[in-house]
Design a protein around this motif. Structure first.
Motif, PDB file in Angstrom:
ATOM      1  N   GLY A 125       2.501   6.511  -6.913  1.00  0.00           N
ATOM      2  CA  GLY A 125       1.495   7.423  -7.457  1.00  0.00           C
ATOM      3  C   GLY A 125       1.909   8.875  -7.343  1.00  0.00           C
ATOM      4  O   GLY A 125       1.519   9.716  -8.151  1.00  0.00           O
ATOM      5  N   LYS A 126       2.710   9.189  -6.327  1.00  0.00           N
ATOM      6  CA  LYS A 126       3.133  10.568  -6.103  1.00  0.00           C
ATOM      7  C   LYS A 126       4.482  10.890  -6.749  1.00  0.00           C
ATOM      8  O   LYS A 126       4.782  12.053  -6.992  1.00  0.00           O
ATOM      9  CB  LYS A 126       3.260  10.835  -4.593  1.00  0.00           C
ATOM     10  CG  LYS A 126       1.969  10.716  -3.831  1.00  0.00           C
ATOM     11  CD  LYS A 126       1.134  11.913  -4.068  1.00  0.00           C
ATOM     12  CE  LYS A 126      -0.136  11.838  -3.221  1.00  0.00           C
ATOM     13  NZ  LYS A 126      -0.992  12.962  -3.446  1.00  0.00           N
TER      14      LYS A 126
ATOM     15  N   VAL B 268       0.842  -1.201   0.000  1.00  0.00           N
ATOM     16  CA  VAL B 268       0.000   0.000   0.000  1.00  0.00           C
ATOM     17  C   VAL B 268       0.876   1.249   0.000  1.00  0.00           C
ATOM     18  O   VAL B 268       0.634   2.187  -0.764  1.00  0.00           O
ATOM     19  CB  VAL B 268      -0.951  -0.004   1.218  1.00  0.00           C
ATOM     20  CG1 VAL B 268      -1.612   1.346   1.409  1.00  0.00           C
ATOM     21  CG2 VAL B 268      -2.002  -1.091   1.058  1.00  0.00           C
ATOM     22  N   MET B 269       1.924   1.250   0.832  1.00  0.00           N
ATOM     23  CA  MET B 269       2.826   2.409   0.875  1.00  0.00           C
ATOM     24  C   MET B 269       3.566   2.569  -0.444  1.00  0.00           C
ATOM     25  O   MET B 269       3.772   3.689  -0.913  1.00  0.00           O
ATOM     26  CB  MET B 269       3.820   2.263   2.030  1.00  0.00           C
ATOM     27  CG  MET B 269       3.169   2.418   3.379  1.00  0.00           C
ATOM     28  SD  MET B 269       4.315   2.481   4.781  1.00  0.00           S
ATOM     29  CE  MET B 269       5.190   0.957   4.642  1.00  0.00           C
ATOM     30  N   GLU B 270       3.969   1.450  -1.068  1.00  0.00           N
ATOM     31  CA  GLU B 270       4.668   1.514  -2.352  1.00  0.00           C
ATOM     32  C   GLU B 270       3.761   2.090  -3.433  1.00  0.00           C
ATOM     33  O   GLU B 270       4.185   2.931  -4.221  1.00  0.00           O
ATOM     34  CB  GLU B 270       5.144   0.119  -2.750  1.00  0.00           C
ATOM     35  CG  GLU B 270       5.908   0.099  -4.056  1.00  0.00           C
ATOM     36  CD  GLU B 270       6.344  -1.309  -4.443  1.00  0.00           C
ATOM     37  OE1 GLU B 270       7.098  -1.413  -5.418  1.00  0.00           O
ATOM     38  OE2 GLU B 270       5.934  -2.272  -3.796  1.00  0.00           O
ATOM     39  N   ARG B 271       2.495   1.637  -3.468  1.00  0.00           N
ATOM     40  CA  ARG B 271       1.557   2.174  -4.457  1.00  0.00           C
ATOM     41  C   ARG B 271       1.341   3.670  -4.243  1.00  0.00           C
ATOM     42  O   ARG B 271       1.284   4.435  -5.198  1.00  0.00           O
ATOM     43  CB  ARG B 271       0.223   1.437  -4.383  1.00  0.00           C
ATOM     44  CG  ARG B 271       0.166   0.248  -5.305  1.00  0.00           C
ATOM     45  CD  ARG B 271      -1.205  -0.372  -5.363  1.00  0.00           C
ATOM     46  NE  ARG B 271      -1.161  -1.491  -4.429  1.00  0.00           N
ATOM     47  CZ  ARG B 271      -2.036  -1.733  -3.478  1.00  0.00           C
ATOM     48  NH1 ARG B 271      -3.074  -0.967  -3.318  1.00  0.00           N
ATOM     49  NH2 ARG B 271      -1.906  -2.759  -2.681  1.00  0.00           N
ATOM     50  N   TYR B 272       1.236   4.091  -2.985  1.00  0.00           N
ATOM     51  CA  TYR B 272       1.056   5.509  -2.689  1.00  0.00           C
ATOM     52  C   TYR B 272       2.266   6.307  -3.164  1.00  0.00           C
ATOM     53  O   TYR B 272       2.130   7.330  -3.814  1.00  0.00           O
ATOM     54  CB  TYR B 272       0.837   5.714  -1.186  1.00  0.00           C
ATOM     55  CG  TYR B 272       0.744   7.162  -0.797  1.00  0.00           C
ATOM     56  CD1 TYR B 272      -0.439   7.874  -0.990  1.00  0.00           C
ATOM     57  CD2 TYR B 272       1.834   7.841  -0.262  1.00  0.00           C
ATOM     58  CE1 TYR B 272      -0.529   9.214  -0.654  1.00  0.00           C
ATOM     59  CE2 TYR B 272       1.755   9.178   0.074  1.00  0.00           C
ATOM     60  CZ  TYR B 272       0.572   9.856  -0.124  1.00  0.00           C
ATOM     61  OH  TYR B 272       0.489  11.183   0.207  1.00  0.00           O
ATOM     62  N   TYR B 273       3.463   5.818  -2.828  1.00  0.00           N
ATOM     63  CA  TYR B 273       4.682   6.521  -3.233  1.00  0.00           C
ATOM     64  C   TYR B 273       4.790   6.592  -4.748  1.00  0.00           C
ATOM     65  O   TYR B 273       5.084   7.639  -5.306  1.00  0.00           O
ATOM     66  CB  TYR B 273       5.918   5.823  -2.654  1.00  0.00           C
ATOM     67  CG  TYR B 273       7.204   6.423  -3.179  1.00  0.00           C
ATOM     68  CD1 TYR B 273       7.710   7.596  -2.645  1.00  0.00           C
ATOM     69  CD2 TYR B 273       7.883   5.834  -4.244  1.00  0.00           C
ATOM     70  CE1 TYR B 273       8.870   8.165  -3.139  1.00  0.00           C
ATOM     71  CE2 TYR B 273       9.045   6.401  -4.741  1.00  0.00           C
ATOM     72  CZ  TYR B 273       9.530   7.557  -4.188  1.00  0.00           C
ATOM     73  OH  TYR B 273      10.670   8.129  -4.687  1.00  0.00           O
TER      74      TYR B 273
END
Length: 140
Positions: free
Chosen positions: A98-99, A91-96
């Motif tokens: 994406g940004k 989840v953190m990797e996908r968030y990063y």
């Protein structure tokens, strides 16, 4: 903010702070570090000093049986925790990702190194601000 009085008391407060940390459920694992290590929930000192039903109902035989059962279940609990941690990392990797703004450079492009206030004194040598000419692409 610490006062001079609280700084002196810190060694006395440290065991209580560590106990609190080790017996509090973490959001990433939904478990306490104590239970992941020992396979059982800790009895807090208050329960030992002021016996609760949990403490008074325990016998040596029931305690040993409970500990064996908890140890049997501990490996599964640890596996579930590892899965939960891996999911949280995704989840953190996908968030990063994406940004993050990806930038692609070509050979012969010039680039600059960003210099922060804390590293201004060390701008000599190989890691100075630049400009640098890209000579080859090693990977992503």
């Amino acid at each position: 903010m610490f006062t001079t009085e609280s700084k002196g008391n810190w060694p006395e407060l440290l065991p209580g702070v560590l106990w609190s940390y080790r017996t509090t459920s973490k959001t990433s694992t939904s478990e306490t570090p104590f239970s992941l290590l020992y396979g059982a929930e800790a009895l807090i000192p208050v329960e030992i000093g002021e016996p609760s039903t949990r403490y008074t109902q325990a016998t040596e035989e029931s305690n040993e049986e409970e500990m064996r059962m908890n140890l049997d279940l501990l490996e599964g609990k640890r596996e579930v925790t590892l899965i939960r941690i891996a999911a949280q990392k995704q989840v953190m990797e996908r968030y990063y990702n994406g940004k993050a703004r990806l930038r692609y450079f070509n050979i012969e492009d010039f680039v600059l190194k960003k210099v922060f206030q804390s590293t201004r004194a060390a701008n000599a040598g190989k890691l100075s601000p630049g400009p640098y000419k890209i000579q080859g692409i090693a990977g992503k």
